[in-house]
Design an enzyme around this catalytic site. Structure first.
Site, PDB file in Angstrom:
ATOM      1  N   GLY A 243       0.834  -1.207   0.000  1.00 58.11           N
ATOM      2  CA  GLY A 243       0.000   0.000   0.000  1.00 58.11           C
ATOM      3  C   GLY A 243       0.859   1.245   0.000  1.00 58.11           C
TER       4      GLY A 243
ATOM      5  N   GLY B 289      -0.203   4.441   0.118  1.00 51.61           N
ATOM      6  CA  GLY B 289      -0.947   5.626   0.559  1.00 51.61           C
ATOM      7  C   GLY B 289      -0.033   6.484   1.435  1.00 51.61           C
ATOM      8  CG  PHE B 290      -1.405  10.214   3.053  1.00 54.13           C
ATOM      9  CD1 PHE B 290      -0.681  11.287   2.591  1.00 54.13           C
ATOM     10  CD2 PHE B 290      -2.746  10.125   2.722  1.00 54.13           C
ATOM     11  CE1 PHE B 290      -1.267  12.269   1.808  1.00 54.13           C
ATOM     12  CE2 PHE B 290      -3.354  11.096   1.940  1.00 54.13           C
ATOM     13  CZ  PHE B 290      -2.614  12.172   1.488  1.00 54.13           C
ATOM     14  N   GLY B 291       0.604   6.405   4.645  1.00 53.60           N
ATOM     15  CA  GLY B 291       1.424   5.659   5.601  1.00 53.60           C
ATOM     16  C   GLY B 291       2.534   4.885   4.921  1.00 53.60           C
TER      17      GLY B 291
ATOM     18  CD  GLU C 249     -13.192  18.289   2.728  1.00 50.08           C
ATOM     19  OE1 GLU C 249     -12.419  19.022   3.350  1.00 50.08           O
ATOM     20  OE2 GLU C 249     -12.845  17.214   2.209  1.00 50.08           O
TER      21      GLU C 249
ATOM     22  CG  ASP D  42      -7.520   5.316   6.974  1.00 51.00           C
ATOM     23  OD1 ASP D  42      -7.035   5.998   7.896  1.00 51.00           O
ATOM     24  OD2 ASP D  42      -8.121   5.814   6.015  1.00 51.00           O
TER      25      ASP D  42
ATOM     26  CB  ALA E 182      -3.374  12.363   5.346  1.00 55.37           C
TER      27      ALA E 182
END
Lengths: 442, 442
Positions: B5, B7-9, B164, B293, B308
């Site tokens: 993954g 993503g941010f992590g 949003e 997450d 994030a």
């Protein structure tokens, strides 16, 4: 009046009629955007965004007398003066048919799945994904032969689309991608351009075809002329006695006019285009105008080429004819003014002819090409963002941020090398990378 | 070591380990790009391009010790220390699981087709097309009741994503779209935001929830709290005793952790997240780190939020733990530093909390939000182009060039009014347009 198709021809007609007080215009298109097709290959090769080369039709046509309808045109009933669309009918007094053309797969419609053409934004995004996915698959592929297949790209048809795509793809493999991969050297990728006719860019003067071929070969594109494709499947292309094993075939050959004009029941040429009258009407149907790539117009015995400027001139001419008719003024036959056409080979290289007189090649031709394309892009925003993206790619030596695979293609990747003892991934093979350094793998 | 993954992590862990000489890193993701998810709603509402908020993973991770593999992770075999992917296995010494979460449809997986969530670029493009297609359909629809259905948008879940999306969509209907249509007034569109809990932005202080609700209502969003959805189909949403007829439902509720962690066979919380140890490992598996997450971490009895910055801190912490282990240094427990979180309501409006102390709303909150998001975007190019696109939208009062429907949706349009005598299209109904002017229709 009704205009079907908001390409270069239809949009120009609509804009020219938008100023007229005594006309009400309905523009019908199956997409909500006008597409600047000449730069589509740059979306396919990760230089530009989809939005950079397109504009919502509604925002281009803001005149009070103009209406836009998202609808798929099915046929024209010229006797009842009705345009039949999916889900309804639209009556017209005058009709402008500007539905364009797509590539022709000759008598092999089944090839379309294997070898996508480049006509819509969706096509460009799909081709972009196929190219990028092929490199991802090659990086995973343990078998060297299959790896070579993934890194072989065949483009069929060496008209402007094929030439531009081949040049941009070859440049990308040499400059944009090499440092991203560990197991493959993308500079070893083969880009093969197949053309059935004896030379590339057949519509151009012979000397420019030669120059284009030389420049493509400098970019390491393998140009094969006189190569008629006889078979095609997901793993190979066959032409003559030869067979190239490849997983990525792109199609840029042939012209097939939009099938809508068949319903007009007028004479068509071999590509399915209407042989229009000097007023650009369909023969025998004085209220049906046919323009752009669906029209087969002639001038001094030579066909008017299927390029954007010709379609735009036709659109403006039809708008003038309609206004003149309403004003009972004398009508004039269409005359095509050949301002020229250009094809890009690579960064700073193009070939082209200006005003049917000056043959140009190399950087000067590229400068004219770039200037004309920026000038004709619709809208200030598009011009600005295309220039910024070109500037970015130029100054980063091929940096391409649009390298996106948005669909989940992971399930279609080749199997990894299976070996229970050793790591499943073979060690990186790139010479620059110290594969054998004694780093403790954690 | 292997990271699943990007993503941010996962990306932060890979970047932090990319500098270490004694580690070899393989990053596995099923997409080829890192996605800046917090701005995904701006792709869905035609403000940004897909490429503006994403970056090819390969170009972000250029370290020599790092390898990137496009692959779909299927399961973890912790006994054999192997990550099983589609088409193969990847052995690991240490594994970082950072596969994120998606929205939860609770016990109604069949709702996913009708009410798409917003997690990937493909989702955003699909939602963008659904919104734009609904207005195109409304413009065509002759029946006033069905026209209202097409112009009703229901967003389920009033967390940051839902808020949003609702704010941006309402702004778009009031400012970006009105002058494009002739038969409908897009300012009459209904945007309904449904939330099962008693207030919007439940994770925020009550006072900010109130402010957010007021600001949404100023933008004409209908906010309905305590509204638990009980039924959902292609034409309506039911909650409590109420039923809203709508053709467009968007989903932003619930959290469901990536199913990959189920194969770890460790205790999970209700959302399917791993209850991690203070070192962020899965309980009983000291070589399997779980971050972002998919991790349910706690601090002072409060859950670490699924945002994030938390994922990035976890990623950096895991990288440090791995390096410390190799160096036989003492290991430290993870500590989350709450720098704050913000949600945007509309142009120049946001709410948020800075450093767990300062509550902000309105323009100051928006400025902090914008600054932080620009600063954390990956890559100079993305920052520049996001700012340029924001500037364009700002100065053109909502101008949105990314209003693209790239798929052929024309076949799904409602039928036109059928009336053999009168024109098939009803006359334009917008008051600004002189529908009854005696213009000769040509």
């Amino acid at each position: 009046m009704v205009i079907v198709g908001a390409g270069f021809g239809g949009l120009e007609a609509a804009k020219a009629l938008g100023k007229a007080d005594n006309v009400r215009v309905t523009v019908v298109d199956r997409y909500n955007h006008h597409l600047f097709q000449p730069l589509l290959y740059q979306v396919a090769t990760s230089v530009l965004n989809t939005a950079d080369i397109s504009a919502p039709i509604r925002s281009v046509l803001h005149s009070r007398n103009t209406e836009v309808l998202l609808a798929e045109a099915k046929s024209v009933d010229a006797r009842r003066k009705v345009l039949v669309v999916e889900g309804g009918e639209i009556p017209y007094d005058s009709l402008v048919v500007a539905t364009g053309a797509s590539h022709s797969y000759f008598k092999h419609p089944e090839w379309a799945d294997v070898a996508p053409g480049l006509k819509t934004l969706d096509d460009a995004v799909r081709i972009r994904e196929r190219i990028l996915t092929a490199f991802e698959a090659a990086e995973r592929e343990p078998d060297p032969e299959r790896q070579r297949e993934w890194m072989t790209f065949v483009i069929i048809g060496a008209g402007p689309t094929g030439v531009e795509l081949a040049g941009a793809l070859a440049y990308m493999t040499r400059h944009s991608l090499p440092k991203d991969f560990r197991r493959i050297d993308t500079r070893q990728a083969r880009v093969v351009l197949l053309e059935g006719l004896p030379r590339v860019l057949n519509a151009y003067p012979e000397e420019l075809s030669e120059a284009a071929k030389r420049d493509l070969e400098k970019l390491h594109v393998e140009v094969r002329t006189g190569a008629l494709v006889t078979d095609l499947d997901a793993e190979s292309v066959t032409f003559g006695d030869e067979r190239i094993a490849t997983r990525t075939v792109l199609w840029g050959a042939g012209v097939a006019a939009s099938p809508l004009v068949r319903s007009l029941e007028v004479p068509l040429d071999r590509a399915g285009r209407v042989k229009v009258t000097p007023l650009l009407t369909a023969p025998g149907l004085e209220d049906v105008y046919v323009i752009g790539d669906v029209a087969a117009a002639e001038q001094h015995g030579k066909p008017v080429p299927g390029i954007a400027p010709a379609a735009m001139q036709m659109g403006r001419h039809v708008a003038k004819t309609i206004r003149d008719r309403l004003a009972n003024k004398p009508l004039r036959a269409f005359r095509y003014h050949d301002k020229g056409s250009f094809a890009v080979i690579g960064r700073g290289y193009a070939v082209g002819v200006l005003y049917d007189k000056w043959r140009m090649k190399g950087l000067p031709a590229w400068c004219v090409w770039a200037g004309v394309h920026i000038a004709y892009l619709i809208g200030f925003r598009n011009r600005l963002f295309v220039m910024l993206n070109w500037g970015y790619t130029f100054f980063t030596q091929g940096g391409r941020n649009m390298r996106l695979i948005t669909h989940n293609v992971a399930k279609r990747m080749p199997a990894l090398a299976a070996s229970p003892q050793a790591p499943a991934l073979p060690p990186p093979a790139r010479p620059e990378l110290p594969a054998s350094q004694p780093a403790p793998v954690h």
